[in-house]
Write a protein that holds these residues in place. Structure first.
Motif, short mmCIF file in Angstrom:
data_model
loop_
_atom_site.label_atom_id
_atom_site.label_comp_id
_atom_site.label_asym_id
_atom_site.label_seq_id
_atom_site.Cartn_x
_atom_site.Cartn_y
_atom_site.Cartn_z
N ASN A 193 0.85 -1.18 0.00
CA ASN A 193 0.00 0.00 0.00
C ASN A 193 0.89 1.23 0.00
O ASN A 193 1.59 1.51 0.98
CB ASN A 193 -0.89 0.00 1.24
CG ASN A 193 -1.89 -1.15 1.25
OD1 ASN A 193 -2.99 -1.02 0.73
ND2 ASN A 193 -1.49 -2.28 1.83
N LEU A 251 1.65 4.98 0.38
CA LEU A 251 0.97 6.01 1.15
C LEU A 251 1.08 7.39 0.51
O LEU A 251 2.06 7.71 -0.16
CB LEU A 251 1.54 6.06 2.57
CG LEU A 251 1.45 4.77 3.38
CD1 LEU A 251 1.88 5.02 4.82
CD2 LEU A 251 0.04 4.18 3.34
N VAL A 253 -5.48 4.91 -0.24
CA VAL A 253 -4.06 4.99 -0.61
C VAL A 253 -3.98 5.34 -2.09
O VAL A 253 -4.84 4.95 -2.88
CB VAL A 253 -3.30 3.67 -0.33
CG1 VAL A 253 -3.25 3.39 1.16
CG2 VAL A 253 -3.93 2.49 -1.07
#
Length: 214
Positions: free
Chosen positions: A126, A128, A166
């Motif tokens: 993921n 950010l 995200v």
């Protein structure tokens, strides 16, 4: 070592930590003991290290990197980790290969989260965004319920947690694992991915979060 030999080594490693190999990828992973904690020193007791850890961190801190959260789906019941998903904050992530599509991240050999990811055999990266510093901090804390209050949904192929909001995510199966001093170099084969295509990335530089200057 040829491709066949390397593949055999990877399969042996994944089996040793209870991770599903290609032949067992659709079955539930078996519960296994956590990875051992081997001696991590690469410098002998009678040998002076070329640089001190403090100097190493200070110099390498000049390299700005992006920030990610690596996640894996819940473990099998009775695995001893509460059955919840696993995740940790990671700045040592990079793309590796276009054909086949591979990415890599590094994780400390002392990590308590890594054995759970290894057993799952899959993970989601993921990436950010600039406003997600607090989310990163929550996944950098050891021993806490990192997913408390964090909205997520299963990644399309592996079921690893895909965190809401995200900028981008990459769904992977573990392809290879190599030793790199006191860290492990994990290579993932990309099976799905997506991006919102907007927003600035979260950066880490000299021990602090930052963002791109306009």
């Amino acid at each position: 070592m040829g491709h066949a030999g390397m593949a055999a080594t990877v399969v042996r490693y994944l089996r040793s930590v209870g991770s599903p190999t290609s032949a067992t990828a659709q079955r539930e992973p078996e519960s296994v003991d956590a990875l051992p904690r081997p001696d991590l020193r690469a410098v002998g007791d009678d040998e002076r290290a070329p640089v001190s850890p403090a100097e190493f961190r200070a110099v390498l801190g000049n390299f700005a990197s992006g920030v990610t959260v690596i996640t894996a789906p819940p473990g099998a019941e009775g695995e001893g980790d509460g059955g919840g998903p696993a995740g940790f904050a990671c700045q040592s992530f990079a793309s590796l290969s276009l054909d086949p599509p591979l990415v890599t991240f590094m994780v400390a050999r002392t990590s308590t989260t890594w054995p759970r990811i290894a057993r799952a055999g899959v993970f989601c990266v993921n990436i950010l965004g600039a406003e997600q510093g607090e989310l990163c901090r929550s996944f950098a804390v050891s021993g806490a319920d990192k997913f408390a209050g964090v909205a997520h949904s299963p990644a399309p192929v592996t079921g690893s947690p895909q965190l809401d909001a995200v900028p981008a995510w990459i769904d992977c199966r573990i392809h290879a694992v190599h030793t790199g001093g006191d860290h492990l170099i994990v290579v993932g084969r990309v099976v799905a991915m997506g991006a919102a295509g907007e927003g600035d990335p979260l950066l880490f530089h000299k021990g602090r979060f930052g963002r791109l200057a306009g």
